[in-house]
Design a protein around this motif. Structure first.
Motif, short mmCIF file in Angstrom:
data_model
loop_
_atom_site.label_atom_id
_atom_site.label_comp_id
_atom_site.label_asym_id
_atom_site.label_seq_id
_atom_site.Cartn_x
_atom_site.Cartn_y
_atom_site.Cartn_z
N GLU A 194 -5.60 7.92 8.28
CA GLU A 194 -6.55 7.56 8.57
C GLU A 194 -5.82 6.06 7.47
OE1 GLU A 194 -9.81 4.86 8.15
OE2 GLU A 194 -9.65 6.76 9.70
N ILE A 195 -5.55 6.57 6.87
CA ILE A 195 -4.21 5.45 5.85
C ILE A 195 -3.45 4.93 6.98
CG2 ILE A 195 -2.45 5.12 4.03
CD1 ILE A 195 -4.67 7.85 3.20
N ASN A 196 -2.71 6.28 8.09
CA ASN A 196 -1.92 4.99 8.85
C ASN A 196 -2.66 4.07 9.79
OD1 ASN A 196 0.28 6.65 8.36
ND2 ASN A 196 -0.26 8.60 9.41
N ARG A 197 -3.89 4.17 10.01
CA ARG A 197 -4.18 3.23 10.77
C ARG A 197 -4.43 2.18 10.54
NH1 ARG A 197 -7.35 7.41 13.42
NH2 ARG A 197 -8.75 7.08 12.24
N SER A 198 -4.85 2.03 8.29
CA SER A 198 -5.19 0.54 7.10
C SER A 198 -4.08 0.13 6.66
CB SER A 198 -5.66 2.01 6.64
OG SER A 198 -7.05 2.44 7.10
N ILE A 199 -2.33 0.81 7.42
CA ILE A 199 -1.39 0.10 6.35
C ILE A 199 -0.89 -1.36 6.80
CG2 ILE A 199 0.87 1.20 7.41
CD1 ILE A 199 -0.32 1.96 4.11
N HIS A 200 -1.28 -1.22 8.28
CA HIS A 200 -0.34 -2.56 8.43
C HIS A 200 -1.41 -3.97 8.55
CE1 HIS A 200 -2.89 -1.45 12.12
NE2 HIS A 200 -3.30 -3.20 12.29
N ARG A 201 -2.38 -3.51 7.81
CA ARG A 201 -3.32 -5.43 7.84
C ARG A 201 -3.01 -6.17 7.14
NH1 ARG A 201 -7.55 -3.32 10.98
NH2 ARG A 201 -7.67 -1.58 10.93
N ARG A 202 -3.92 -7.18 6.65
CA ARG A 202 -3.36 -8.13 5.49
C ARG A 202 -3.50 -7.82 4.09
NH1 ARG A 202 -7.16 -13.36 6.47
NH2 ARG A 202 -8.93 -11.61 6.84
N TYR A 203 -2.70 -8.54 3.38
CA TYR A 203 -2.37 -7.39 2.30
C TYR A 203 -2.20 -8.35 1.26
CZ TYR A 203 2.66 -7.01 2.54
OH TYR A 203 3.96 -7.09 2.74
N TYR A 204 -2.10 -8.40 -0.13
CA TYR A 204 -2.13 -9.16 -1.56
C TYR A 204 -0.93 -8.43 -2.37
CZ TYR A 204 -6.56 -11.12 -0.37
OH TYR A 204 -7.71 -11.91 0.05
N ARG A 205 0.12 -9.34 -2.57
CA ARG A 205 1.38 -8.49 -2.97
C ARG A 205 1.61 -9.30 -4.69
NH1 ARG A 205 6.48 -6.45 -0.26
NH2 ARG A 205 5.25 -5.29 0.13
N TYR A 206 1.70 -8.98 -5.44
CA TYR A 206 2.38 -9.28 -7.17
C TYR A 206 2.80 -8.30 -7.70
CZ TYR A 206 -1.72 -7.00 -9.33
OH TYR A 206 -2.60 -6.09 -10.16
N VAL A 207 3.29 -8.81 -8.46
CA VAL A 207 4.72 -7.77 -9.75
C VAL A 207 3.00 -7.37 -10.70
CG1 VAL A 207 6.03 -7.17 -11.17
CG2 VAL A 207 6.33 -8.02 -8.53
N THR A 216 3.02 0.21 -18.22
CA THR A 216 4.11 0.34 -17.46
C THR A 216 4.44 -1.09 -16.79
OG1 THR A 216 5.53 2.75 -18.25
CG2 THR A 216 7.06 1.33 -16.27
N GLU A 217 5.34 -1.64 -16.77
CA GLU A 217 5.63 -2.91 -16.12
C GLU A 217 6.51 -2.53 -14.43
OE1 GLU A 217 3.99 -6.25 -19.33
OE2 GLU A 217 6.33 -6.60 -18.83
N GLY A 218 6.51 -3.29 -13.82
CA GLY A 218 7.34 -3.96 -13.24
C GLY A 218 6.99 -2.98 -11.83
N VAL A 219 5.33 -2.51 -12.07
CA VAL A 219 4.82 -2.01 -10.67
C VAL A 219 4.47 -2.93 -9.64
CG1 VAL A 219 3.07 -0.43 -9.55
CG2 VAL A 219 4.03 -0.57 -12.10
N ILE A 220 4.75 -2.90 -8.72
CA ILE A 220 4.72 -3.60 -7.57
C ILE A 220 3.48 -3.67 -6.43
CG2 ILE A 220 5.82 -4.54 -4.54
CD1 ILE A 220 8.41 -3.74 -5.60
N TRP A 221 2.44 -4.45 -6.90
CA TRP A 221 1.03 -3.56 -6.30
C TRP A 221 0.68 -4.28 -4.82
CZ3 TRP A 221 -2.78 -0.68 -8.04
CH2 TRP A 221 -2.83 -0.45 -8.79
N ASN A 222 0.12 -3.68 -3.89
CA ASN A 222 -0.38 -4.21 -2.60
C ASN A 222 -1.62 -3.87 -2.55
OD1 ASN A 222 3.17 -4.45 -1.17
ND2 ASN A 222 2.65 -2.26 -2.95
#
Length: 269
Positions: A194-207, A216-222
Protein backbone atom coordinates in the motif's frame (compact mmCIF):
# COMPACT_ATOMS: atom_id res chain seq x y z
CA UNK A 1 45.26 -8.42 40.61
CA UNK A 2 43.83 -11.52 42.32
CA UNK A 3 41.31 -13.34 40.15
CA UNK A 4 38.47 -12.97 42.67
CA UNK A 5 38.84 -9.16 42.65
CA UNK A 6 38.82 -9.14 38.83
CA UNK A 7 35.66 -11.26 38.76
CA UNK A 8 33.98 -9.00 41.35
CA UNK A 9 34.77 -5.83 39.37
CA UNK A 10 33.60 -7.45 36.14
CA UNK A 11 30.30 -8.48 37.73
CA UNK A 12 29.70 -4.90 38.90
CA UNK A 13 30.37 -3.57 35.38
CA UNK A 14 28.02 -6.13 33.83
CA UNK A 15 25.32 -5.27 36.37
CA UNK A 16 25.68 -1.55 35.62
CA UNK A 17 25.46 -2.14 31.89
CA UNK A 18 22.41 -4.37 32.23
CA UNK A 19 20.70 -1.75 34.40
CA UNK A 20 21.40 0.95 31.84
CA UNK A 21 20.14 -1.13 28.94
CA UNK A 22 16.96 -2.07 30.78
CA UNK A 23 16.09 1.63 30.98
CA UNK A 24 16.68 2.28 27.28
CA UNK A 25 12.99 1.88 26.45
CA UNK A 26 11.96 4.54 28.99
CA UNK A 27 11.57 8.12 27.78
CA UNK A 28 12.68 11.00 30.02
CA UNK A 29 10.61 13.52 28.07
CA UNK A 30 6.89 14.04 27.56
CA UNK A 31 4.50 16.27 25.65
CA UNK A 32 3.26 18.31 28.61
CA UNK A 33 4.28 19.32 32.12
CA UNK A 34 7.83 19.81 33.46
CA UNK A 35 9.35 17.53 30.79
CA UNK A 36 7.28 18.97 27.95
CA UNK A 37 8.57 20.21 24.57
CA UNK A 38 9.60 23.67 25.81
CA UNK A 39 11.90 21.95 28.35
CA UNK A 40 13.40 19.24 26.12
CA UNK A 41 16.61 21.14 25.47
CA UNK A 42 17.41 21.32 29.21
CA UNK A 43 16.71 17.66 30.04
CA UNK A 44 20.08 16.44 28.77
CA UNK A 45 23.20 17.99 27.15
CA UNK A 46 22.58 15.70 24.18
CA UNK A 47 19.14 17.33 23.72
CA UNK A 48 20.53 20.85 23.26
CA UNK A 49 19.40 21.04 19.61
CA UNK A 50 15.78 20.85 20.78
CA UNK A 51 16.22 24.40 22.12
CA UNK A 52 19.17 25.79 20.14
CA UNK A 53 18.66 24.22 16.71
CA UNK A 54 17.84 26.45 13.75
CA UNK A 55 16.39 23.82 11.38
CA UNK A 56 13.94 21.99 13.59
CA UNK A 57 10.81 19.96 12.82
CA UNK A 58 7.83 19.84 12.47
CA UNK A 59 6.84 22.93 10.48
CA UNK A 60 3.75 24.51 8.99
CA UNK A 61 3.51 23.80 5.25
CA UNK A 62 2.24 27.26 4.33
CA UNK A 63 1.67 28.22 0.70
CA UNK A 64 3.79 31.34 1.10
CA UNK A 65 6.83 29.23 1.98
CA UNK A 66 6.44 26.58 -0.74
CA UNK A 67 8.39 26.70 -4.00
CA UNK A 68 8.02 24.31 -6.95
CA UNK A 69 11.34 22.63 -7.77
CA UNK A 70 11.41 20.98 -11.17
CA UNK A 71 14.74 19.33 -10.28
CA UNK A 72 13.12 17.09 -7.67
CA UNK A 73 12.53 13.47 -8.65
CA UNK A 74 9.73 11.03 -7.93
CA UNK A 75 10.29 9.13 -4.68
CA UNK A 76 10.43 5.69 -6.25
CA UNK A 77 10.36 2.99 -3.59
CA UNK A 78 11.50 -0.60 -3.61
CA UNK A 79 9.81 -2.04 -0.53
CA UNK A 80 9.41 -5.79 -0.12
CA UNK A 81 7.41 -7.93 2.37
CA UNK A 82 9.52 -8.78 5.42
CA UNK A 83 9.22 -9.89 9.04
CA UNK A 84 8.20 -7.11 11.41
CA UNK A 85 7.42 -6.50 15.07
CA UNK A 86 4.83 -4.19 16.65
CA UNK A 87 6.46 -2.17 19.41
CA UNK A 88 5.34 0.23 22.11
CA UNK A 89 8.07 2.87 21.82
CA UNK A 90 6.64 4.52 24.97
CA UNK A 91 6.19 7.81 23.09
CA UNK A 92 4.45 6.25 20.08
CA UNK A 93 3.46 2.93 18.52
CA UNK A 94 5.75 1.60 15.82
CA UNK A 95 6.54 -1.25 13.46
CA UNK A 96 10.18 -2.36 13.41
CA UNK A 97 11.52 -4.38 10.50
CA UNK A 98 13.83 -7.32 11.18
CA UNK A 99 15.32 -7.64 7.70
CA UNK A 100 15.97 -5.50 4.67
CA UNK A 101 12.60 -4.17 3.58
CA UNK A 102 13.78 -1.83 0.84
CA UNK A 103 14.72 1.76 0.17
CA UNK A 104 14.11 5.09 -1.50
CA UNK A 105 16.64 7.11 -3.47
CA UNK A 106 17.15 10.80 -2.71
CA UNK A 107 19.69 12.77 -4.75
CA UNK A 108 21.58 9.61 -5.64
CA UNK A 109 21.71 8.22 -2.09
CA UNK A 110 19.81 5.12 -1.01
CA UNK A 111 17.95 5.32 2.30
CA UNK A 112 16.78 1.99 3.74
CA UNK A 113 13.46 1.75 5.58
CA UNK A 114 14.06 0.77 9.22
CA UNK A 115 10.80 1.45 11.05
CA UNK A 116 7.53 3.33 10.94
CA UNK A 117 5.44 4.92 13.67
CA UNK A 118 2.42 7.19 14.21
CA UNK A 119 1.78 10.53 15.88
CA UNK A 120 -1.60 11.96 16.83
CA UNK A 121 -2.54 14.65 16.09
CA UNK A 122 -0.32 15.29 13.08
CA UNK A 123 2.99 17.00 13.73
CA UNK A 124 3.17 18.88 10.43
CA UNK A 125 0.49 21.44 9.69
CA UNK A 126 -0.85 22.49 6.28
CA UNK A 127 -1.67 26.21 5.99
CA UNK A 128 -2.14 26.44 9.74
CA UNK A 129 -4.36 23.38 9.98
CA UNK A 130 -3.55 20.18 11.81
CA UNK A 131 -4.72 16.67 10.87
CA UNK A 132 -5.84 13.72 12.99
CA UNK A 133 -2.65 11.66 12.69
CA UNK A 134 0.67 11.35 10.89
CA UNK A 135 2.69 8.33 9.78
CA UNK A 136 6.49 8.51 9.71
CA UNK A 137 8.57 6.04 7.70
CA UNK A 138 12.13 6.38 8.98
CA UNK A 139 14.99 5.60 6.59
CA UNK A 140 18.75 5.52 7.14
CA UNK A 141 21.59 5.73 4.65
CA UNK A 142 24.78 3.69 4.97
CA UNK A 143 26.47 6.67 6.64
CA UNK A 144 23.56 6.99 9.12
CA UNK A 145 21.90 10.05 7.66
CA UNK A 146 18.12 10.12 8.10
CA UNK A 147 15.27 10.64 5.66
CA UNK A 148 11.61 10.47 6.69
CA UNK A 149 8.59 9.92 4.48
CA UNK A 150 5.48 11.32 6.16
CA UNK A 151 1.78 10.83 5.43
CA UNK A 152 -1.06 12.83 6.96
CA UNK A 153 -4.41 11.33 8.03
CA UNK A 154 -7.94 12.55 8.54
CA UNK A 155 -10.84 10.57 9.99
CA UNK A 156 -12.76 8.55 7.41
CA UNK A 157 -12.50 5.08 5.91
CA UNK A 158 -10.14 2.57 7.58
CA UNK A 159 -6.50 2.76 6.52
CA UNK A 160 -5.30 -0.47 4.80
CA UNK A 161 -1.89 -0.29 6.49
CA UNK A 162 -3.37 -0.09 10.00
CA UNK A 163 -6.04 -2.68 9.12
CA UNK A 164 -3.26 -5.27 8.79
CA UNK A 165 -2.35 -4.88 12.47
CA UNK A 166 -5.61 -4.03 14.28
CA UNK A 167 -5.75 -7.35 16.16
CA UNK A 168 -2.10 -6.95 17.14
CA UNK A 169 -2.75 -3.44 18.45
CA UNK A 170 -5.45 -4.90 20.70
CA UNK A 171 -2.94 -7.51 21.89
CA UNK A 172 -0.32 -4.82 22.55
CA UNK A 173 -2.81 -2.84 24.64
CA UNK A 174 -3.57 -5.96 26.73
CA UNK A 175 0.16 -6.45 27.34
CA UNK A 176 0.47 -2.81 28.40
CA UNK A 177 -2.46 -3.14 30.82
CA UNK A 178 -0.73 -6.20 32.29
CA UNK A 179 2.33 -4.08 33.02
CA UNK A 180 4.46 -5.30 30.12
CA UNK A 181 5.53 -1.87 28.88
CA UNK A 182 8.28 -3.27 26.66
CA UNK A 183 6.08 -5.89 24.97
CA UNK A 184 6.91 -6.77 21.37
CA UNK A 185 4.23 -8.41 19.22
CA UNK A 186 5.35 -10.46 16.21
CA UNK A 187 3.54 -9.43 13.03
CA UNK A 188 5.00 -12.08 10.75
CA UNK A 189 5.47 -10.93 7.17
CA UNK A 190 4.46 -7.29 6.84
CA UNK A 191 3.64 -6.20 3.28
CA UNK A 192 4.05 -2.50 2.55
CA UNK A 193 2.50 -2.72 -0.91
CA UNK A 194 0.00 0.00 0.00
CA UNK A 195 2.91 2.34 0.72
CA UNK A 196 4.46 1.47 -2.63
CA UNK A 197 1.31 2.67 -4.35
CA UNK A 198 1.39 6.01 -2.52
CA UNK A 199 5.06 6.83 -2.73
CA UNK A 200 5.14 8.50 -6.17
CA UNK A 201 2.54 11.17 -5.49
CA UNK A 202 3.13 14.88 -4.95
CA UNK A 203 5.24 15.70 -1.93
CA UNK A 204 6.88 18.54 0.00
CA UNK A 205 10.57 18.44 0.93
CA UNK A 206 12.64 20.39 3.41
CA UNK A 207 15.61 19.80 5.71
CA UNK A 208 14.71 19.63 9.38
CA UNK A 209 15.24 17.46 12.44
CA UNK A 210 13.95 14.52 14.42
CA UNK A 211 10.72 15.54 16.17
CA UNK A 212 11.70 13.83 19.43
CA UNK A 213 14.86 14.28 21.52
CA UNK A 214 17.71 14.55 20.71
CA UNK A 215 16.12 16.59 17.85
CA UNK A 216 19.09 15.80 15.59
CA UNK A 217 19.21 18.09 12.56
CA UNK A 218 19.95 17.29 8.92
CA UNK A 219 16.88 15.06 8.45
CA UNK A 220 15.43 15.12 4.92
CA UNK A 221 11.64 15.34 5.23
CA UNK A 222 9.28 14.25 2.46
CA UNK A 223 5.60 14.85 3.26
CA UNK A 224 2.99 13.62 0.80
CA UNK A 225 0.34 16.03 -0.39
CA UNK A 226 -2.43 13.40 -0.53
CA UNK A 227 -4.14 12.99 2.84
CA UNK A 228 -4.96 9.42 3.85
CA UNK A 229 -7.90 8.35 6.02
CA UNK A 230 -8.16 6.20 9.12
CA UNK A 231 -11.19 5.21 11.14
CA UNK A 232 -11.97 6.51 14.62
CA UNK A 233 -11.43 2.99 15.96
CA UNK A 234 -8.00 2.78 14.34
CA UNK A 235 -7.01 6.11 15.87
CA UNK A 236 -8.12 4.88 19.29
CA UNK A 237 -6.14 1.65 18.84
CA UNK A 238 -2.97 3.62 18.08
CA UNK A 239 -3.43 5.62 21.29
CA UNK A 240 -4.63 2.85 23.62
CA UNK A 241 -1.28 1.26 24.61
CA UNK A 242 0.31 4.65 25.37
CA UNK A 243 0.40 6.22 28.81
CA UNK A 244 -1.64 9.40 29.24
CA UNK A 245 1.30 11.79 28.74
CA UNK A 246 1.98 10.31 25.30
CA UNK A 247 -1.51 9.89 23.87
CA UNK A 248 -1.13 13.40 22.42
CA UNK A 249 2.35 12.99 20.94
CA UNK A 250 2.82 15.85 18.49
CA UNK A 251 5.68 18.29 18.97
CA UNK A 252 4.63 21.93 18.48
CA UNK A 253 5.39 23.67 15.17
CA UNK A 254 8.95 25.02 14.85
CA UNK A 255 10.03 28.24 13.07
CA UNK A 256 11.31 27.93 9.52
CA UNK A 257 14.11 30.46 10.12
CA UNK A 258 14.29 31.33 6.45
CA UNK A 259 13.93 27.83 5.06
CA UNK A 260 11.89 27.25 1.93
CA UNK A 261 9.76 24.15 1.45
CA UNK A 262 10.19 22.57 -1.98
CA UNK A 263 7.37 20.80 -3.79
CA UNK A 264 7.48 17.95 -6.28
CA UNK A 265 4.59 17.15 -8.57
CA UNK A 266 4.40 14.78 -11.47
CA UNK A 267 4.42 16.35 -14.92
CA UNK A 268 0.94 17.38 -16.16
CA UNK A 269 -0.47 17.44 -12.62
Amino acid sequence: MPMWIYVFILSIVVLALSTTSSDDHSANFSYSGPNGPDKWGSLSPSYAACSNGKVQSPVNLAKADIVFNKELKSLDSHYLPTNATLVNNIVNIGVHFEGKVGDINICGTNYSLKQLHWHSPSEHWVDGRTHDAELHLVHLSEDNNTAVVAMLYKLGDPDPIISKIEDKLVELDKENCAGHKDARIALGTFDVEEINRSIHRRYYRYVGSLTTPPCTEGVIWNIFDKVRTLSKRQLELLKAPLDSEYKHNARPIQPLNGRKIEMYRQPNQ
